[in-house]
Design a protein around this motif. Structure first.
Motif, mmCIF file in Angstrom:
data_model
loop_
_atom_site.group_PDB
_atom_site.id
_atom_site.type_symbol
_atom_site.label_atom_id
_atom_site.label_comp_id
_atom_site.label_asym_id
_atom_site.label_seq_id
_atom_site.Cartn_x
_atom_site.Cartn_y
_atom_site.Cartn_z
ATOM 1 N N ILE A 49 -5.949 -6.617 3.507
ATOM 2 C CA ILE A 49 -5.718 -5.181 3.437
ATOM 3 C C ILE A 49 -6.245 -4.648 2.101
ATOM 4 C CG2 ILE A 49 -3.926 -3.433 3.114
ATOM 5 C CD1 ILE A 49 -4.181 -3.984 5.940
ATOM 6 N N LYS A 50 -6.934 -3.511 2.189
ATOM 7 C CA LYS A 50 -7.421 -2.860 0.975
ATOM 8 C C LYS A 50 -7.049 -1.381 1.020
ATOM 9 C CE LYS A 50 -11.876 -2.567 0.638
ATOM 10 N NZ LYS A 50 -13.286 -2.983 0.476
ATOM 11 N N VAL A 51 -6.545 -0.854 -0.087
ATOM 12 C CA VAL A 51 -6.187 0.555 -0.163
ATOM 13 C C VAL A 51 -7.427 1.358 -0.532
ATOM 14 C CG1 VAL A 51 -4.646 2.263 -1.195
ATOM 15 C CG2 VAL A 51 -3.889 -0.113 -0.961
ATOM 16 N N ILE A 205 0.618 -3.650 6.152
ATOM 17 C CA ILE A 205 0.730 -3.078 4.794
ATOM 18 C C ILE A 205 1.829 -3.778 4.024
ATOM 19 C CG2 ILE A 205 1.262 -1.003 3.473
ATOM 20 C CD1 ILE A 205 0.126 0.658 5.784
ATOM 21 N N ASP A 217 5.583 -1.539 8.687
ATOM 22 C CA ASP A 217 4.761 -0.439 8.156
ATOM 23 C C ASP A 217 5.346 0.919 8.530
ATOM 24 O OD1 ASP A 217 3.131 -2.405 7.218
ATOM 25 O OD2 ASP A 217 1.453 -2.010 8.596
ATOM 26 N N TYR A 234 -6.041 2.845 4.694
ATOM 27 C CA TYR A 234 -6.055 1.399 4.457
ATOM 28 C C TYR A 234 -7.188 0.773 5.281
ATOM 29 C CZ TYR A 234 -1.418 2.160 2.526
ATOM 30 O OH TYR A 234 -0.360 2.616 1.774
ATOM 31 N N TYR A 236 -8.410 -2.748 7.035
ATOM 32 C CA TYR A 236 -8.014 -4.087 7.461
ATOM 33 C C TYR A 236 -9.237 -4.840 7.947
ATOM 34 C CZ TYR A 236 -6.392 -7.880 10.388
ATOM 35 O OH TYR A 236 -6.219 -9.116 10.952
ATOM 36 N N THR A 249 -4.260 5.135 8.832
ATOM 37 C CA THR A 249 -3.315 5.890 8.029
ATOM 38 C C THR A 249 -2.108 6.217 8.894
ATOM 39 O OG1 THR A 249 -3.029 7.918 6.690
ATOM 40 C CG2 THR A 249 -4.377 8.107 8.654
#
Length: 337
Positions: A49-51, A205, A217, A234, A236, A249
């Protein structure tokens, strides 16, 4: 392109009914289900996961969403489906209504496709039929047919250069690859697919970023957001498949109800990143236009669902299945979706 309301019946619908009657299938009249929703299982997977944005909570502006729709920047459409299961001694039939609704100049235009399939483990039965299908596991094969019919409807009738809101996850269970393929075909037509997910236990998340602080989440989003906000985007990426990725989102359209997840494929995000805020504002406006906090969903998706169910209710299953005078049997096991 002009659009008109349509009810499309699959080519083999009537032929299959004749084959079922000629095969003397013993349907269980008492076990025919009411029109129900088809729920694809959500995907929690294994990946990273990356924001993508700095803010945890971002305000949505429904007025801008309304203007975006009103000014005709892009047509918006919604998709949902409903099904009836019809058990028999020899197998099971599923009747699907796939519903696409297009919002054109503030007018909702429904296009509904009706399909019917029968699945059995009896090789003797299929030896005398061209349309009855052999299936070791009807739940698996029926999902393949479901995705095929859904894809045919959307590819053939969704408007070029439009936005389509699709009920259900992009990645989920046995239909993930088919959904990703459908997404690719829609993008080739300039269509922006956005997937709407309710009632999920996903924890992508919280497992990756908030270990131990939240149950899911949805709990994280519910406690992070105020009404009319969305979370950061986010990204994935599944560790086993480069195609299994999504940008997502959570949006909170009402104060005291569970948030909704909006998701799209990474390819969609890269092509249309500059339009996403307009699209999210429009979706929030459509939530408010629906105005039902007990069943929150964008109005155009709710209308698509209503058309799917009404088409199935309008079908006299007793007439088309039992008019051959077959004797109903009892004590079947209900097939669960």
């Amino acid at each position: 392109m002009d659009y008109y309301s349509k009810l499309i019946i699959s080519n083999d619908f009537n032929k299959l009914i004749v084959e079922l009657q000629n095969s003397h299938i013993n349907f269980n009249k008492d076990e025919i289900s009411l029109p129900i929703s088809f729920n694809v299982s959500d995907y929690d997977g294994n990946g990273n996961i990356k924001v993508l944005e700095n803010e945890n909570a971002i305000n949505l502006v429904p007025e801008l969403g309304y203007e975006y729709i009103r000014d005709g920047n892009r047509l918006i459409s919604g998709y949902d489906e409903s099904l009836i299961s019809i058990p028999a001694l020899e197998g099971i039939a599923f009747m699907f209504a796939h519903s696409l609704v297009i919002l054109n100049a503030e007018k909702y235009i429904p296009i509904v496709k009706l399909s019917l399939n029968f699945y059995t483990r009896s090789r003797a039965l299929i030896s005398n039929s061209t349309l009855i299908k052999y299936a070791e596991d009807a739940s698996v094969d029926s999902k393949k047919d479901y995705v095929r019919d859904k894809s045919d409807l959307l590819i053939n009738f969704a408007h070029h250069d439009s936005i389509i809101l699709i009920d259900g996850p992009l990645i989920g269970g046995q239909v993930s690859d088919s959904n990703i393929d459908l997404n690719r075909k829609l993008l080739k037509k300039g269509i922006i697919p956005v997937y709407i997910v309710k009632n999920s236990n996903s924890s992508l998340i919280v497992d990756n970023l908030y270990n131990g602080q939240y149950n899911s989440d949805f709990e994280f989003a519910f406690k992070t957001l105020k009404k009319g906000q969305r979370t950061s985007l986010y990204h994935y990426q599944d560790m086993y498949s480069k195609d299994k990725n999504k940008i997502f989102t959570y949006i909170k359209p009402y104060s005291n109800v569970s948030p909704i997840r909006l998701e799209l494929h990474e390819t969609t995000y890269k092509l249309y990143e500059s339009e996403l805020n307009n699209i999210f504002d429009s979706i929030y406006y459509l939530f408010l236009a629906q105005g039902n906090s007990s069943n929150p969903q964008p109005r155009i998706v709710a209308i698509a669902e209503a058309y799917a169910r009404e088409v199935l209710r309008a079908i006299d299953v007793n007439d088309i299945i039992f008019k051959s005078g077959l004797i109903p049997t009892m004590n079947y096991t209900r097939f669960g979706w």
